[in-house]
Enzyme design. Sequence first.
Site, mmCIF file in Angstrom:
data_model
loop_
_atom_site.group_PDB
_atom_site.id
_atom_site.type_symbol
_atom_site.label_atom_id
_atom_site.label_comp_id
_atom_site.label_asym_id
_atom_site.label_seq_id
_atom_site.Cartn_x
_atom_site.Cartn_y
_atom_site.Cartn_z
ATOM 1 N N PRO A 161 -5.261 8.721 -17.246
ATOM 2 C CA PRO A 161 -6.030 9.298 -16.123
ATOM 3 C C PRO A 161 -5.596 10.712 -15.755
ATOM 4 C CG PRO A 161 -4.864 7.301 -15.430
ATOM 5 C CD PRO A 161 -4.628 7.447 -16.884
ATOM 6 N N THR A 198 6.910 -5.955 -18.622
ATOM 7 C CA THR A 198 6.505 -4.881 -19.532
ATOM 8 C C THR A 198 7.263 -4.969 -20.853
ATOM 9 O OG1 THR A 198 6.671 -2.476 -19.829
ATOM 10 C CG2 THR A 198 8.208 -3.441 -18.291
ATOM 11 N N ASP A 199 6.661 -4.417 -21.902
ATOM 12 C CA ASP A 199 7.354 -4.352 -23.202
ATOM 13 C C ASP A 199 8.528 -3.377 -23.169
ATOM 14 O OD1 ASP A 199 5.890 -1.964 -23.100
ATOM 15 O OD2 ASP A 199 4.854 -2.271 -25.010
ATOM 16 N N GLU A 200 8.590 -2.526 -22.118
ATOM 17 C CA GLU A 200 9.666 -1.527 -22.069
ATOM 18 C C GLU A 200 11.042 -2.153 -21.917
ATOM 19 O OE1 GLU A 200 9.077 1.853 -19.623
ATOM 20 O OE2 GLU A 200 6.933 1.895 -19.957
ATOM 21 N N THR A 232 12.238 -2.689 -4.684
ATOM 22 C CA THR A 232 11.015 -3.476 -4.931
ATOM 23 C C THR A 232 11.162 -4.377 -6.163
ATOM 24 O OG1 THR A 232 9.532 -1.971 -3.794
ATOM 25 C CG2 THR A 232 8.568 -3.274 -5.575
ATOM 26 N N LYS A 261 12.931 -3.641 -14.286
ATOM 27 C CA LYS A 261 12.010 -4.699 -14.753
ATOM 28 C C LYS A 261 12.776 -5.730 -15.577
ATOM 29 C CE LYS A 261 8.151 -5.102 -14.254
ATOM 30 N NZ LYS A 261 7.350 -5.702 -13.159
ATOM 31 N N ASN A 301 7.736 5.512 -14.791
ATOM 32 C CA ASN A 301 9.010 5.965 -15.369
ATOM 33 C C ASN A 301 9.462 7.315 -14.827
ATOM 34 O OD1 ASN A 301 10.199 4.178 -17.448
ATOM 35 N ND2 ASN A 301 8.104 4.218 -18.222
ATOM 36 N N TYR A 304 13.308 2.604 -14.340
ATOM 37 C CA TYR A 304 12.180 1.666 -14.191
ATOM 38 C C TYR A 304 12.355 0.440 -15.083
ATOM 39 C CZ TYR A 304 7.682 -0.408 -15.386
ATOM 40 O OH TYR A 304 6.688 -1.319 -15.660
ATOM 41 N N LEU A 359 0.840 -1.208 0.000
ATOM 42 C CA LEU A 359 0.000 0.000 0.000
ATOM 43 C C LEU A 359 0.869 1.251 0.000
ATOM 44 C CD1 LEU A 359 -2.880 -1.116 2.414
ATOM 45 C CD2 LEU A 359 -2.770 -1.305 -0.085
ATOM 46 N N HIS A 395 13.089 9.650 -23.294
ATOM 47 C CA HIS A 395 11.715 9.219 -23.626
ATOM 48 C C HIS A 395 11.680 8.190 -24.768
ATOM 49 C CE1 HIS A 395 7.358 10.953 -24.234
ATOM 50 N NE2 HIS A 395 7.372 9.643 -23.994
HETATM 51 P P1 NAD Z 1 0.737 0.365 -9.853
HETATM 52 O O1 NAD Z 1 1.825 1.319 -9.509
HETATM 53 O O2 NAD Z 1 -0.636 0.878 -10.121
HETATM 54 O O3 NAD Z 1 0.593 -0.726 -8.683
HETATM 55 C C1 NAD Z 1 1.700 -1.302 -8.049
HETATM 56 C C2 NAD Z 1 1.215 -1.948 -6.753
HETATM 57 O O4 NAD Z 1 2.352 -2.592 -6.126
HETATM 58 C C3 NAD Z 1 0.648 -0.956 -5.736
HETATM 59 O O5 NAD Z 1 -0.549 -1.464 -5.180
HETATM 60 C C4 NAD Z 1 1.741 -0.850 -4.686
HETATM 61 O O6 NAD Z 1 1.246 -0.547 -3.380
HETATM 62 C C5 NAD Z 1 2.345 -2.244 -4.756
HETATM 63 N N1 NAD Z 1 3.748 -2.274 -4.272
HETATM 64 C C6 NAD Z 1 4.763 -1.431 -4.624
HETATM 65 N N2 NAD Z 1 5.897 -1.774 -3.962
HETATM 66 C C7 NAD Z 1 5.587 -2.870 -3.205
HETATM 67 C C8 NAD Z 1 6.346 -3.684 -2.325
HETATM 68 N N3 NAD Z 1 7.647 -3.434 -2.069
HETATM 69 N N4 NAD Z 1 5.729 -4.728 -1.710
HETATM 70 C C9 NAD Z 1 4.396 -4.973 -1.944
HETATM 71 N N5 NAD Z 1 3.640 -4.227 -2.764
HETATM 72 C C10 NAD Z 1 4.231 -3.179 -3.393
HETATM 73 O O7 NAD Z 1 1.294 -0.461 -11.076
HETATM 74 P P2 NAD Z 1 0.529 -1.158 -12.306
HETATM 75 O O8 NAD Z 1 0.438 -0.185 -13.408
HETATM 76 O O9 NAD Z 1 -0.699 -1.834 -11.788
HETATM 77 O O10 NAD Z 1 1.605 -2.256 -12.715
HETATM 78 C C11 NAD Z 1 1.563 -3.563 -12.125
HETATM 79 C C12 NAD Z 1 2.605 -4.433 -12.798
HETATM 80 O O11 NAD Z 1 2.358 -4.492 -14.188
HETATM 81 C C13 NAD Z 1 4.038 -3.917 -12.653
HETATM 82 O O12 NAD Z 1 4.888 -5.035 -12.447
HETATM 83 C C14 NAD Z 1 4.332 -3.250 -13.984
HETATM 84 O O13 NAD Z 1 5.703 -3.293 -14.283
HETATM 85 C C15 NAD Z 1 3.525 -4.136 -14.916
HETATM 86 N N6 NAD Z 1 3.074 -3.514 -16.180
HETATM 87 C C16 NAD Z 1 2.332 -2.355 -16.155
HETATM 88 C C17 NAD Z 1 1.854 -1.816 -17.353
HETATM 89 C C18 NAD Z 1 1.011 -0.566 -17.382
HETATM 90 O O14 NAD Z 1 0.672 -0.087 -18.456
HETATM 91 N N7 NAD Z 1 0.588 -0.015 -16.251
HETATM 92 C C19 NAD Z 1 2.163 -2.453 -18.570
HETATM 93 C C20 NAD Z 1 2.939 -3.613 -18.561
HETATM 94 C C21 NAD Z 1 3.369 -4.145 -17.350
HETATM 95 O O1 TDX Z 2 1.450 13.982 -18.558
HETATM 96 C C1 TDX Z 2 1.936 13.172 -19.347
HETATM 97 N N1 TDX Z 2 2.122 13.545 -20.654
HETATM 98 C C2 TDX Z 2 2.652 12.720 -21.591
HETATM 99 O O2 TDX Z 2 2.798 13.115 -22.760
HETATM 100 C C3 TDX Z 2 2.332 11.831 -18.957
HETATM 101 C C4 TDX Z 2 2.145 11.372 -17.530
HETATM 102 C C5 TDX Z 2 2.847 11.005 -19.914
HETATM 103 N N2 TDX Z 2 3.021 11.423 -21.191
HETATM 104 C C6 TDX Z 2 3.526 10.487 -22.229
HETATM 105 C C7 TDX Z 2 4.754 9.686 -21.859
HETATM 106 C C8 TDX Z 2 4.528 8.393 -22.625
HETATM 107 O O3 TDX Z 2 4.964 8.546 -23.966
HETATM 108 O O4 TDX Z 2 2.483 9.510 -22.395
HETATM 109 C C9 TDX Z 2 3.010 8.216 -22.630
HETATM 110 C C10 TDX Z 2 2.511 7.261 -21.554
HETATM 111 O O5 TDX Z 2 3.105 7.659 -20.325
HETATM 112 P P1 TDX Z 2 2.902 6.813 -18.957
HETATM 113 O O6 TDX Z 2 1.454 6.698 -18.643
HETATM 114 O O7 TDX Z 2 3.808 7.415 -17.933
HETATM 115 O O8 TDX Z 2 3.360 5.357 -19.405
HETATM 116 P P2 TDX Z 2 4.744 4.742 -19.967
HETATM 117 O O9 TDX Z 2 5.910 5.548 -19.548
HETATM 118 O O10 TDX Z 2 4.541 4.455 -21.425
HETATM 119 O O11 TDX Z 2 4.780 3.351 -19.122
HETATM 120 C C11 TDX Z 2 3.560 2.589 -18.903
HETATM 121 O O12 TDX Z 2 3.502 1.471 -19.755
HETATM 122 C C12 TDX Z 2 4.434 0.448 -19.548
HETATM 123 C C13 TDX Z 2 3.474 2.137 -17.452
HETATM 124 O O13 TDX Z 2 3.525 3.272 -16.577
HETATM 125 C C14 TDX Z 2 4.561 1.153 -17.117
HETATM 126 O O14 TDX Z 2 4.409 0.667 -15.786
HETATM 127 C C15 TDX Z 2 4.469 0.007 -18.088
HETATM 128 O O15 TDX Z 2 5.573 -0.850 -17.888
#
Ligand code: NAD
Ligand code: TDX
Length: 332
Positions: free
Chosen positions: A190, A121-123, A97, A152, A84, A148, A35, A274
Amino acid sequence: MQKILVTGGAGFIGSNFVHYLVANTDANVTVLDKLTYAGNPESISTLPEDRVSLVKGDIADAALVDGLVAESDVVVHYAAESHNDNSLHDPRPFLDTNIIGTYTLIEAARKHDTRFHHISTDEVYGDLELDDPERFTEQTPYNPSSPYSSTKAGSDLLVRAWVRSFGLRATISNCSNNYGPYQHVEKFIPRQITNVIDGVRPKLYGKGENVRDWIHANDHSSAVLAIIDKGRIGETYLIGADGEKNNKEVVELILEHMGQSSDAYDHVIDRPGHDLRYAIDSTKLREELGWQPSFSNFHAGIEDTIKWYRDNESWWRPQKAATEARYKEQGQ
Ligand code: NAD
Ligand code: TDX
């Protein structure tokens, strides 16, 4: 009935997976989540208590993790520091973490011979040119750009090594950018929706040409369940839904759906390093496991997501001011 431990199950994608498990299986779910600022217990609080329990704790806490893994049939590992921009300003929690936390979990899974699925992640593959005809596949070499994505990548390599050296029963998935409800307001989609709700113009990094390959979080969850059920041990599966869009197109779409002029946004300073473009070829997942995404209409998905943020202001409002204050300090 399976007992599934979901790490990070109070975060964006982890909570989506917990909802998905409750709706589509009879599994009993334990969520282990620290959390942090990114975790919100309200994201899973409507789920039945006899199906889902929440343990507040750190995945790097070896004693806690050992006990929870010992009681589980499967571990699905979502917990991570995930943003990131944060990793560029304070990388240390990403190492603790994403690297040490993952190491702690796979040591416990090895000891108890527990099935393990690692969410990535694809990153990890770096980025592509805008006109590159190739997309990422399971064979693409690792080339991460940010603190980041490098942590990963490191965690993926640990899991691969534990499979080969110790016979860990693990799979890995690397997914593209997710969107949908319950995503933290620091993330691109969001952030812009809640800015418009607040009467603030969306902020586009640089020229806005960067391309992301969008997938609805529900489709990510269905793919992960397919991999747990049918995936081959030791294999990596790329998850994507052919959703490439540049950031400018996404902002314009959000503005249009929210009744604003499509050019009512500002350009702000770019993210250092970026990544230009991500694109996933998910042929292996589709052909080997028969998976298909169900959200094929991005416009409809964005419209639903906008509605969710309008209807659930109490969920995101407490995070908004602090998030924007952080961005303001960074000129973004
Ligand atoms: P998020 O930041 O919304 O959620 C991460 C969660 O992990 C949170 O609930 C946080 O409290 C918990 N957490 C963080 N550190 C912790 C720790 N040390 N111990 C226990 N819990 C911990 O992230 P997300 O966007 O839901 O991403 C989840 C997973 O999916 C990550 O592994 C991320 O790399 C991967 N991922 C995300 C995306 C994306 O677009 N968001 C895409 C591909 C992969
Ligand atoms: O205010 C913004 N304006 C903007 O142009 C923000 C927050 C982001 N951006 C751009 C940066 C990226 O090109 O938008 C794109 C998406 O940004 P993020 O939501 O920060 O995502 P990204 O960096 O692509 O990474 C996400 O996808 C892969 C997740 O956060 C990662 O956890 C996942 O691994």
